[in-house]
Design a protein around this motif. Structure first.
Motif, short mmCIF file in Angstrom:
data_model
loop_
_atom_site.label_atom_id
_atom_site.label_comp_id
_atom_site.label_asym_id
_atom_site.label_seq_id
_atom_site.Cartn_x
_atom_site.Cartn_y
_atom_site.Cartn_z
N LEU A 183 0.86 -1.19 0.00
CA LEU A 183 0.00 0.00 0.00
C LEU A 183 0.89 1.23 0.00
CD1 LEU A 183 -2.69 1.51 0.18
CD2 LEU A 183 -2.55 1.32 2.68
N LEU A 184 0.68 2.10 -0.98
CA LEU A 184 1.40 3.37 -1.06
C LEU A 184 0.46 4.49 -0.68
CD1 LEU A 184 3.75 5.25 -2.00
CD2 LEU A 184 2.76 5.11 -4.31
N VAL A 185 0.83 5.26 0.33
CA VAL A 185 0.04 6.42 0.74
C VAL A 185 0.88 7.65 0.41
CG1 VAL A 185 -1.28 7.52 2.58
CG2 VAL A 185 -0.93 5.04 2.62
N GLU A 186 0.51 8.32 -0.68
CA GLU A 186 1.33 9.41 -1.22
C GLU A 186 0.42 10.39 -1.95
OE1 GLU A 186 3.64 11.99 -2.22
OE2 GLU A 186 4.91 10.31 -1.56
N LEU B 171 5.42 11.16 4.63
CA LEU B 171 5.37 11.86 5.91
C LEU B 171 4.37 13.00 5.89
CD1 LEU B 171 6.52 12.24 8.75
CD2 LEU B 171 8.33 13.64 7.77
N ASN B 172 4.40 13.81 4.83
CA ASN B 172 3.51 14.97 4.72
C ASN B 172 2.30 14.61 3.88
OD1 ASN B 172 5.19 16.81 6.20
ND2 ASN B 172 6.54 16.87 4.42
N LEU B 173 1.19 14.36 4.56
CA LEU B 173 -0.04 13.95 3.87
C LEU B 173 -1.19 14.88 4.24
CD1 LEU B 173 0.08 10.10 4.51
CD2 LEU B 173 0.30 11.21 2.28
N PRO B 174 -2.13 15.07 3.33
CA PRO B 174 -3.33 15.84 3.69
C PRO B 174 -4.25 15.03 4.59
CG PRO B 174 -3.47 15.04 1.41
CD PRO B 174 -2.10 14.70 1.90
N ARG B 175 -5.09 15.71 5.32
CA ARG B 175 -6.09 15.15 6.23
C ARG B 175 -5.46 14.55 7.48
NH1 ARG B 175 -10.93 12.04 3.37
NH2 ARG B 175 -11.72 12.35 5.49
N ILE B 176 -4.64 13.52 7.33
CA ILE B 176 -3.94 12.94 8.47
C ILE B 176 -2.49 12.71 8.06
CG2 ILE B 176 -3.85 11.04 10.14
CD1 ILE B 176 -6.76 10.46 9.59
#
Length: 239
Positions: A5-8, A53-58
């Motif tokens: 899973l990529l959260v970007e 590291l720097n993500l919107p919302r959370i």
């Protein structure tokens, strides 16, 4: 197949990473913000989480900390443009397993993923096996909602068993976990396992602590126990 899973939130970077990982035979889902990432982890099982590291919302630190508090042991590789020691210390404190500083080579990303995929993270703060739970933040063990009194050495043994469950842990590994490379001569593991079994399984018709004859011990969810194991497993006190 390894599932990633990529959260970007950088969609160009995300597209590049997803295409590369699928090209080398890895499945990769993508979330564009922290809230969506948490949702996907709750719905699916992934082998590695690539977390910006720097993500919107959370933000990434909060996502990682939340997962560890929920008991998720998925290995986390934090992707960050920051290369400051303090940022890395905060990341490790939140429960990340490794860092990769942007910009990075895709080949290095591949190596890091394969290294993390070979193990589950040891950073989970809430462990569960059946109705048994261990909260590392509160230093509390419960079975069926009842708080159990565990000795310090019993705690170390139980944590090792819960992290490995349902796989068995060898006697040698348990001894090394508690006493290092030079365990005492008086066979203390047998005594501590006896007391731990009494605390965990005492009075229960669904024992969880099992002796694996000739090898070690395992912690098994009673509802998952295979009763057709041919007699290799028992719930007695033998060493």
């Amino acid at each position: 197949m390894t599932d990633i899973l990529l959260v970007e939130d950088d969609r160009d970077l995300a597209a590049t990473v997803v295409d590369y990982l699928e090209l080398i035979g890895l499945r990769c889902d993508h979330a564009a913000n922290g809230a969506q990432g948490l949702q996907l982890v709750s719905e699916n099982r992934y082998d590695v989480l690539l977390l910006d590291l720097n993500l919107p919302r959370i933000d990434g630190l909060t996502v990682c900390r939340t997962l560890r508090e929920q008991g998720q042991d998925i290995p986390v590789l934090m992707l960050t443009a920051r290369d400051q020691l303090q940022d890395k210390l905060e990341g490790f404190d939140s429960g990340t397993d490794d860092f990769l500083v942007k910009p990075f080579e895709l080949a290095e990303l591949e190596v890091r993923i394969h290294a993390l995929a070979r193990r589950r993270s040891g950073q989970s703060k809430l462990l569960r096996v059946g109705d048994l739970s261990m909260d590392l933040n509160r230093h509390e063990v419960r079975r069926a909602g009842t708080v159990l009194k565990i000795s310090p050495i019993g705690w170390q043994i139980l944590e090792a068993l819960m992290r490995a469950a349902p796989a068995a842990v060898s006697r040698q590994k348990l001894e090394a976990q508690v006493w290092g490379d030079v365990p005492p001569d008086s066979n203390p593991l047998k005594v501590h396992m006896h007391h731990l079994r009494k605390v965990i399984d005492g009075g229960s018709d669904a024992p969880m602590v099992e002796t694996i004859t000739g090898f070690g011990f395992a912690l098994v969810n009673p509802s998952d126990r295979d009763t057709s194991d041919g007699g290799n497993v028992d719930t007695g006190n033998g060493r």
